[in-house]
Design a protein around this motif. Structure first.
Motif, PDB file in Angstrom:
ATOM      1  N   TYR A 635       0.809  -1.212   0.000  1.00 49.74           N
ATOM      2  CA  TYR A 635       0.000   0.000   0.000  1.00 49.74           C
ATOM      3  C   TYR A 635       0.843   1.263   0.000  1.00 49.74           C
ATOM      4  O   TYR A 635       0.353   2.343  -0.275  1.00 49.74           O
ATOM      5  CB  TYR A 635      -0.967  -0.003   1.184  1.00 49.74           C
ATOM      6  CG  TYR A 635      -2.061  -1.007   0.978  1.00 49.74           C
ATOM      7  CD1 TYR A 635      -3.083  -0.758   0.075  1.00 49.74           C
ATOM      8  CD2 TYR A 635      -2.043  -2.216   1.653  1.00 49.74           C
ATOM      9  CE1 TYR A 635      -4.068  -1.693  -0.147  1.00 49.74           C
ATOM     10  CE2 TYR A 635      -3.025  -3.155   1.441  1.00 49.74           C
ATOM     11  CZ  TYR A 635      -4.046  -2.892   0.541  1.00 49.74           C
ATOM     12  OH  TYR A 635      -5.017  -3.816   0.310  1.00 49.74           O
ATOM     13  N   LYS A 636       2.110   1.099   0.328  1.00 48.04           N
ATOM     14  CA  LYS A 636       2.981   2.279   0.351  1.00 48.04           C
ATOM     15  C   LYS A 636       3.478   2.615  -1.056  1.00 48.04           C
ATOM     16  O   LYS A 636       4.103   3.650  -1.262  1.00 48.04           O
ATOM     17  CB  LYS A 636       4.176   2.026   1.261  1.00 48.04           C
ATOM     18  CG  LYS A 636       3.767   1.850   2.711  1.00 48.04           C
ATOM     19  CD  LYS A 636       4.832   2.394   3.651  1.00 48.04           C
ATOM     20  CE  LYS A 636       4.395   2.252   5.091  1.00 48.04           C
ATOM     21  NZ  LYS A 636       4.707   0.926   5.648  1.00 48.04           N
ATOM     22  N   GLU A 637       3.261   1.680  -1.999  1.00 51.05           N
ATOM     23  CA  GLU A 637       3.755   1.894  -3.354  1.00 51.05           C
ATOM     24  C   GLU A 637       2.744   2.696  -4.159  1.00 51.05           C
ATOM     25  O   GLU A 637       1.559   2.396  -4.155  1.00 51.05           O
ATOM     26  CB  GLU A 637       3.989   0.544  -4.048  1.00 51.05           C
ATOM     27  CG  GLU A 637       5.123  -0.255  -3.437  1.00 51.05           C
ATOM     28  CD  GLU A 637       6.475   0.407  -3.619  1.00 51.05           C
ATOM     29  OE1 GLU A 637       6.590   1.289  -4.502  1.00 51.05           O
ATOM     30  OE2 GLU A 637       7.413   0.037  -2.888  1.00 51.05           O
ATOM     31  N   SER A 638       3.223   3.675  -4.883  1.00 54.33           N
ATOM     32  CA  SER A 638       2.285   4.429  -5.698  1.00 54.33           C
ATOM     33  C   SER A 638       2.317   3.954  -7.150  1.00 54.33           C
ATOM     34  O   SER A 638       1.505   4.360  -7.964  1.00 54.33           O
ATOM     35  CB  SER A 638       2.607   5.918  -5.611  1.00 54.33           C
ATOM     36  OG  SER A 638       3.934   6.115  -5.986  1.00 54.33           O
ATOM     37  N   LYS A 639       3.256   3.062  -7.456  1.00 51.07           N
ATOM     38  CA  LYS A 639       3.318   2.507  -8.820  1.00 51.07           C
ATOM     39  C   LYS A 639       2.625   1.155  -8.831  1.00 51.07           C
ATOM     40  O   LYS A 639       2.894   0.293  -7.986  1.00 51.07           O
ATOM     41  CB  LYS A 639       4.776   2.337  -9.249  1.00 51.07           C
ATOM     42  CG  LYS A 639       5.491   3.640  -9.462  1.00 51.07           C
ATOM     43  CD  LYS A 639       6.280   3.598 -10.776  1.00 51.07           C
ATOM     44  CE  LYS A 639       6.713   4.970 -11.225  1.00 51.07           C
ATOM     45  NZ  LYS A 639       7.404   5.742 -10.153  1.00 51.07           N
ATOM     46  N   LEU A 640       1.768   0.955  -9.790  1.00 50.63           N
ATOM     47  CA  LEU A 640       0.980  -0.268  -9.817  1.00 50.63           C
ATOM     48  C   LEU A 640       1.860  -1.501  -9.903  1.00 50.63           C
ATOM     49  O   LEU A 640       1.648  -2.478  -9.199  1.00 50.63           O
ATOM     50  CB  LEU A 640      -0.008  -0.226 -10.981  1.00 50.63           C
ATOM     51  CG  LEU A 640      -0.932  -1.438 -11.038  1.00 50.63           C
ATOM     52  CD1 LEU A 640      -1.800  -1.511  -9.801  1.00 50.63           C
ATOM     53  CD2 LEU A 640      -1.809  -1.386 -12.280  1.00 50.63           C
ATOM     54  N   ARG A 643       3.359  -2.366  -6.712  1.00 50.00           N
ATOM     55  CA  ARG A 643       2.378  -2.893  -5.762  1.00 50.00           C
ATOM     56  C   ARG A 643       2.034  -4.336  -6.108  1.00 50.00           C
ATOM     57  O   ARG A 643       1.991  -5.203  -5.244  1.00 50.00           O
ATOM     58  CB  ARG A 643       1.107  -2.034  -5.783  1.00 50.00           C
ATOM     59  CG  ARG A 643       0.145  -2.480  -4.712  1.00 50.00           C
ATOM     60  CD  ARG A 643      -1.108  -1.638  -4.652  1.00 50.00           C
ATOM     61  NE  ARG A 643      -0.870  -0.321  -4.094  1.00 50.00           N
ATOM     62  CZ  ARG A 643      -1.857   0.529  -3.774  1.00 50.00           C
ATOM     63  NH1 ARG A 643      -3.121   0.185  -3.977  1.00 50.00           N
ATOM     64  NH2 ARG A 643      -1.586   1.698  -3.266  1.00 50.00           N
TER      65      ARG A 643
END
Lengths: 835, 601
Positions: A635-640, A643
């Motif tokens: 959830y901390k990743e903003s890149k799909l 994630r």
């Protein structure tokens, strides 16, 4: 009782007395001749440094330590450098200031404790003279070097050297000097010939004592009082000048007619002194010079040393130890010949009473007539405190007690505490103990300090007796003494660990509030780690054990103890310590054996060190937690892509953990994300990150029915929920046609009441009505009511002959407009009720 | 302000005064003008100990909330940080101090750790290079805070989560310390009973600390006869159920924090003076303090909500009768007496008006269909109806996307009443929740499983019916108006935790050994030696005083039930209640939720 005044000498309007304290127990062949002597105030110990008999360079002087009664406490040959000055600290440690500026510290029994230096420049220039002084900051040392420079150490326990400014024109040592403490500042007062200077941190100021006789060419001795308030100067013209240390007031000047320099000069004052005086000592003469200009002279038959006290001067000689002091006014009132003071009368009355004479009554009457009996008792009690001889004390206290019988409201406290104090004082004044404290000194010093002194002298049984007798709370009294005893015991090198530990535990077992960790710390200092660990076992406060265990590198044990204490902060402290101490592998292994510490450390890592947390789970093969870890991280990743890859790791871990549900759910999540991205790309919807439910809702709202159908099938959404979803979505955008189509598409798994309700919620009764007929009979009433059709509801309720439903409808009817309906319903209800 | 604390069986004002004294002493240590920087969480609990006026008397001129960056400007000599020992707060403090140092402002910094200083935090400050900037680093031991004359709370939010989920027993250590403080003020408690792992741990620490403090004991005649330590996890069911007492419902609906409730203002607008009627409706929520200082509230708070209406109307009659008295007042003396009572009567009238408004607000909710349906399902679960099947109501609620916490409460309740759900049912619910509310809630579901709230059935045997029957947890004929049993607080369900306390008092736990074994954790009894001469001689008919400590939280309904037991005529025991936190089902479940803050993709 006449003999009591036998040793009294008048001085002005007061008396001075010389009391014999002890016949000295030491046997000094040459007396105090050629001895360097240091005697501590408050009846403290006496140190002698005796020059050897044979004047050969190889012969070493002997250092001897005695109690005030001359009982030997230590004696050893002096092997260090030449000593300039001896002195005692406030805690009864001996200071030996050497010529090279090194100060050696010994305890009461001559054991070397530590040393410090008065500065590097001293090594070259040598110490010419030195003084040990006491101030509120502790014990200090002052020296003057061969370069005529002064250096001060205010507190030897917190060593900060201060080099004082140069004195103009001074060559070698000054003719005399003293250390003063004034306004929280320590200064040096010195005389160079006839000139007087005050030397402080920053400057050297010449001063003139007011009214000093002009005949003098040089000030050759000076003395500062115990309280640092008064100063006495002795000049080569034989004049003694007395005044205040601030040099503003002159008290008096006495001509002694002796011109040679006195060997020693000290103030003799007491609190509330009427006639303070200065005691000067020459070879065979002791002169008491009062402010009143009168003098008393005593001849000395041996070499002596004067020791200034708070309330007098002690005179230590080779054979005798005496106390010279002004007679306190209470004693003077009672014992002065032909005194008519209340106390004197009471004493007389009691004496007659003991003789069974009726005169007792006469005297008593006389006191009572003047109504001074209370004062008489007070006087006797007070005077008892000033008397050295137990017999005299007893006589006075008996008189006081006798007088008390005739008083009704006299507070018992002063009498009782005086009896107690005297009992304690008499026991420490005993020859074998040798602490000749006066009552005034004792009160100033406090019981606590007295106990400490006894403990330093290793007089443990007496100290314990006193604590018990005074009912001192255990943890500051008996327990404290026992702790010191134990600290001393662990230093006995010859005894094995086992027996010391046993002895300590046996003796201390019962006492409350003992700090075993302090004892253990002492054992550890002496290099007895094993003993220290054994002793720590007895410590009830785990919190106290831990720091020492860490210091001793017993960190594993420290960790167990920290956990035992329940204090999580302590556990954290040990864990942090271990983390820095050990390599990672060992550290993890240690934690693994201590679940409490492990879970705390996990908590710490969760907030502070995510990566370590992962390592911890890895080490424990805790795949489930690892899975959770990856989910959280995803959830901390903003890149799909990132994630998804973390989620894949989570799936792998969940599979390893055989957590089928979590693995599948996570796979579903990935599937959903991919679906959302595709749709976002194709249709420009912002679906990414929504829940499945919300995605469906969004799709239905945007008329992507096909895609919604697909999701519904792919994710095996239960029919019921899908119907609810679609129903709500359609109603929300008020697509009534589509809704109707949907209702007819197949039989609704959620019935048709929701259809009715959804339409009503959107304020569309027209649409709602369409579905009322399809509602199951059980829900008919509700459906009719929802669209506000009372008649229909009544119809349905009556048909179902349900009392409850009829009542529900009834409650909605208004008595004015629906009268007919009301009647029908009521009838129906009564028939329904009959059944 | 605190008078009501001293009216109870045990004068809890002593505790408050002790806390105030410590605070004053600390403030006086920092000479000169001061500004306090608050850890926001602490302001509520502190408000119960000392108002701003006390701080002001000790030269506190400014107050700020702790946040990163630069400190607000204040012309004061001392800056004092009041903080919990949390590492993340240390970082903020360090940031504050460093930025202030850059400004070269000649100010003294101090830290007051509440409730205990921590070496870990000091280490962190040291690492940040600011430890030396603090003149005083001190601790303010504030464990148990008096909330009412019979109620103490530590208001430690995460206590349940830490103890049962994260195996972090810090709050238990503070509990034990708090109980030691209490014993220092109110005497050694001779008997300790307990049930549960945490209870055992706390009792062990207390006994150990007693040994540590040996020798410095205070000679105080014991006020408490016994202490009962109860783990929250022996009774997971009670907090999940909707509380039906007046106070319980206020908490369920609006939430009570630190003795205050915030209410929608509309209902209270009418009470404004007539002259101001033209003004706009107030938009700020109305804040009210709720405690026994208010006579009417003390009377009705523990009643079942269905009995509140009657009580209020009775009260209304009494008050208006009292006002009517004025017509009977003829002589000057009588009039004077009437006037002297006026302030009291007016206060009573405004209090009545307030509570009538609150009761109306709550009634709107309790009479709604949704509330009724929810309650019906709860009661079905509690009586053991169909707990092994998927429940249609829950399904519908999920489908309609009702608030997640409501769902979790219901599902957990079903699980607890069934001693775990069948794997199929369990998976079905979880899947529904994940699909509807988002997959991120898997972490929350995990937590619920770990704490035993929502779990799969492991053994085939469901103990709950046996427990329910033995302890009489369900009473068919609960009398809401004139209760004769504690079950009135949930209109039929008698809280398990309180039954345990009740049985302990009479006839004793030996009669329910079997049931105790079914509940998690050990049960035990310990005796603490009293110093000679302090043994209490009980008067004939004098009640025992028991301190019941709920580890992990207690609900207002449970408190009401204990108060009911205290007031029972032949009860023989009066209860003082203490807890780590005052909770309700919603706040409790919330504390167990994990919500990773998702980055937007």
């Amino acid at each position: 009782m006449a003999f009591i005044t036998a040793n009294w000498n008048p001085l002005g309007d007061a008396f001075y007395r010389k009391i014999e304290l002890y016949d000295m127990g030491w046997s000094l062949r040459d007396g105090l001749k050629d001895c360097m002597v240091a005697a501590a105030p408050y009846g403290g110990p006496i140190a002698l440094l005796r020059q050897s008999q044979r004047p050969s360079p190889s012969a070493r002087p002997q250092l001897e330590i005695y109690s005030s009664s001359g009982v030997s406490m230590a004696s050893f040959p002096w092997k260090s450098g030449p000593v300039r000055q001896l002195g005692w600290t406030v805690c009864d440690d001996l200071l030996a200031i050497q010529e090279d500026g090194t100060v050696l510290i010994y305890d009461l029994f001559g054991t070397f404790k530590r040393h410090f230096s008065m500065g590097n420049e001293v090594v070259q220039n040598q110490v010419l003279e030195a003084k040990v002084f006491h101030s509120p900051y502790g014990t200090g040392v002052a020296i003057v070097t061969g370069a005529s420079r002064f250096t001060l150490a205010m507190n030897i326990d917190d060593l900060k050297l201060r080099r004082l400014p140069e004195v103009p024109g001074l060559q070698g040592a000054p003719s005399c000097w003293a250390v003063l403490t004034q306004d929280r500042q320590t200064k040096v007062l010195l005389a160079n010939g006839a000139d007087l200077y005050i030397l402080d941190n920053t400057s050297c100021t010449p001063v003139t004592p007011p009214g000093l006789s002009p005949q003098a060419c040089s000030i050759i001795n000076m003395a500062v009082s115990f309280s640092y308030k008064y100063l006495a100067l002795f000049t080569d013209s034989g004049h003694l000048w007395m005044g205040s240390t601030n040099l503003k007031d002159k008290l008096s000047e006495v001509e002694t007619k002796v011109r040679s320099a006195p060997k020693q000069m000290v103030w003799s004052r007491r609190p509330k002194s009427q006639q303070p005086s200065v005691v000067l000592m020459w070879d065979r003469l002791l002169l008491v010079a009062g402010v009143c200009k009168e003098t008393i002279q005593y001849t000395l038959d041996e070499e002596c040393v004067c020791v200034a006290e708070l309330d007098g001067v002690r005179i230590v000689g080779a054979s005798r130890h005496e106390m010279l002091q002004e007679v306190p006014s209470a004693c003077e009132d009672i014992f002065k010949i032909a005194s008519m003071a209340p106390g004197a009368l009471l004493l007389e009355a009691h004496k007659e009473y003991e003789k069974c004479s009726q005169k007792a009554d006469e005297y008593l009457r006389e006191i009572k007539e003047q109504s001074v009996l209370g004062e008489a008792v007070k006087q006797c009690v007070e005077a008892a405190g000033y008397e050295h001889e137990p017999e005299t004390q007893k006589t006075l206290l008996r008189a006081a007690s006798f007088g008390k019988c005739f008083l009704s409201n006299f507070p018992p406290e002063p009498f009782v505490s005086m009896c107690r104090d005297l009992r304690v004082l008499n026991s420490v004044r005993d020859y074998s103990v040798g602490i000749p404290l006066t009552h005034t000194q004792y009160k100033q010093m406090t019981v606590q300090v007295l106990i400490d002194r006894l403990v330093y002298r290793k007089l443990y049984p007496l100290a314990i007796e006193i604590c018990r007798y005074l009912k001192t709370p255990e943890y500051q009294g008996v327990s404290r003494v026992l702790k010191h005893w134990a600290c001393c015991k662990v230093q006995q090198k010859e005894e094995p660990d086992e027996s010391i530990a046993r002895a300590v535990s046996v003796k201390l077992g019962e006492a409350a509030g003992i700090s075993y960790s302090e004892i253990a710390a002492r054992a550890y200092e002496c290099g007895r780690t094993e003993l220290a660990i054994k002793l720590l076992e007895f410590e009830p406060r785990s919190g106290e054990q831990v720091p020492l265990l860490l210091k001793m590198k017993r960190s594993q044990l420290g960790l167990s103890k920290a956990i035992e204490s329940g204090d999580t902060d302590l556990v954290y402290t040990v864990v942090t310590y271990l983390k820095n101490e050990m390599n990672r592998g060992d550290f993890f292994m240690t934690l693994r054996n201590q679940p409490v510490a492990l879970s705390l450390y996990r908590q710490f890592c969760k907030h502070q060190e995510q990566e370590t947390l992962k390592d911890l789970f890895n080490q424990d093969d805790d795949h489930h937690e690892l899975g959770n870890f990856y989910v959280r991280a995803s959830y901390k990743e903003s890149k799909l892509e990132a994630r998804l890859s973390l989620l894949q790791s989570a799936v792998d871990e969940y599979n390893k953990a055989k957590n089928e549900f979590a693995a599948k759910a996570t796979e579903e999540e990935m599937k959903l994300l991919r679906f959302q991205r595709r749709l976002d790309e194709e249709k420009g919807e912002a679906l990414l990150g929504l829940s499945l439910h919300d995605t469906l809702h969004a799709l239905l709202s945007a008329n992507y029915h096909k895609q919604a159908e697909q999701l519904y099938r792919d994710f095996r959404v239960p029919d019921k929920r899908y119907w609810w979803l679609k129903l709500t979505a359609l109603a929300e955008k008020e697509d009534w046609d589509e809704l109707e189509k949907f209702a007819k598409s197949k039989k609704s798994p959620i019935g048709y009441l929701p259809f009715v309700e959804v339409c009503v919620k959107r304020h569309n009764k027209y649409e709602a009505k369409k579905y009322v007929s399809k509602v199951t009979p059980e829900q008919k009433v509700k459906a009719h009511l929802a669209i506000g059709d009372l008649e229909g509801a009544a119809e349905a309720a009556i048909e179902r002959r349900s009392e409850g439903e009829i009542s529900t409808v009834l409650a909605r009817c208004s008595p004015t407009t629906d009268r007919a309906l009301l009647e029908r319903l009521n009838r129906a209800r009564s028939t329904a009720a009959k059944k | 302000m605190s008078a009501h604390l001293s009216y109870g069986r045990v004068n809890l004002n002593i505790l408050r005064e002790a806390a105030r004294k410590d605070l004053r002493e600390f403030l006086d240590k920092c000479a000169g003008s001061k500004a306090i920087v608050w850890d926001e969480y602490l302001t509520g609990p502190f408000g119960l100990i000392a108002q701003y006026s006390l701080l002001k008397e000790h030269e506190v001129e400014k107050m700020f909330t702790l946040k990163g960056g630069r400190l607000p400007t204040a012309d004061v000599k001392n800056i004092i940080f009041f903080v919990r020992p949390k590492l993340e707060l240390m970082d903020i403090i360090a940031e504050n101090v460093i930025s202030a140092d850059k400004m070269h402002s000649p100010r003294d910094f101090h830290i007051l750790f509440v409730p205990r200083r921590s070496m870990l935090c000091e280490q962190r400050l040291k690492e940040q290079g600011v430890l030396g900037s603090f003149i005083n680093i001190d601790e303010y031991i504030l464990d148990l805070i008096p909330y009412d004359s019979d109620l103490l709370s530590m208001e430690s939010e995460g206590a349940f989560r830490e103890c049962y989920l994260e195996s972090d027993q810090t709050s238990l250590y503070h509990t034990a310390k708090g109980l030691m403080t209490l014993q220092a003020l109110y005497g050694t408690i001779p008997q300790i009973f307990g049930k549960g792992e945490c209870a055992r741990h706390v009792a062990n620490m207390m006994l150990r600390m007693k040994r540590e403090f040996a020798g410095s004991q205070t000679q105080i005649l014991p006020v408490f006869d016994s202490l009962l330590l109860l783990d929250r996890n022996i009774d997971l069911l009670t907090p999940l159920a909707t509380q039906l007492t007046y106070e319980g419902l206020i908490d369920e609906v609006y939430g009570i924090t630190n003795g205050y409730v915030k209410l929608p203002p509309e209902k209270f607008a009418a009470q404004k003076k007539q002259g101001e009627a033209g003004k706009d409706l107030p938009t700020e929520p109305k804040k009210m303090q709720l405690n026994s200082a208010e006579e009417l509230y003390a009377e009705i708070r523990d009643k079942n909500f269905n009995g509140v209406g009657a009580a209020l109307s009775k009260k209304a009659k009494i008050i208006s009768a009292a006002f009517e008295e004025r017509h009977n007042a003829k002589t000057v003396g009588e009039i004077k007496q009437f006037v002297s009572q006026l302030p009291h009567m007016q206060a009573a009238r405004s209090s009545l008006a307030n509570h009538t408004s609150i009761a109306e607000l709550i009634k709107d909710i309790t009479t709604s269909e949704a509330f009724f349906d929810n309650l019906t399902v709860e009661q079905e679960f509690m009586t053991g109806v169909d707990t092994d099947k998927v429940n249609a109501y829950i399904e519908d609620c999920i489908a309609q996307r009702d608030p997640l916490i409501k769902i979790l409460r219901l599902v957990s309740m079903q699980s607890v009443c069934n001693n775990g759900l069948k794997q199929k049912v369990f998976d079905y619910y979880r899947r529904e929740i994940l699909q509807t509310y988002g997959y991120e809630h898997m972490l929350t579901l995990n937590n619920l499983e770990k704490t035993g709230l929502l779990k799969p059935q492991t053994s085939t045997r469901n103990n709950y019916p046996t427990i329910r029957k033995t302890l009489k947890l369900w009473m068919e004929d609960a009398n809401e108006q004139n209760p004769n049993d504690i079950s009135y607080v949930y209109s039929g369900y008698a809280p398990l935790s309180i039954r345990l306390a009740q049985v302990l008092a009479r006839p004793g736990w030996r009669s329910i050994e079997e049931v105790l074994k079914m509940l998690p954790g050990p049960h035990f009894e310990e005796r603490q030696q009293l110093p000679a001469g302090l043994h209490k001689k009980r008067q004939q008919g004098e009640n025992r005083t028991t301190l019941v400590f709920f580890l992990g939280g207690v609900t207002y309904a449970e408190i009401a039930a204990l108060r009911f037991l205290s007031q029972m005529e032949d009860g023989g025991t009066e209860y003082i209640i203490a807890t780590t936190k005052l909770i309700n089902g919603t706040s409790w479940i919330k504390s167990l939720m994990d919500r990773p803050e998702a980055q937007t993709l």
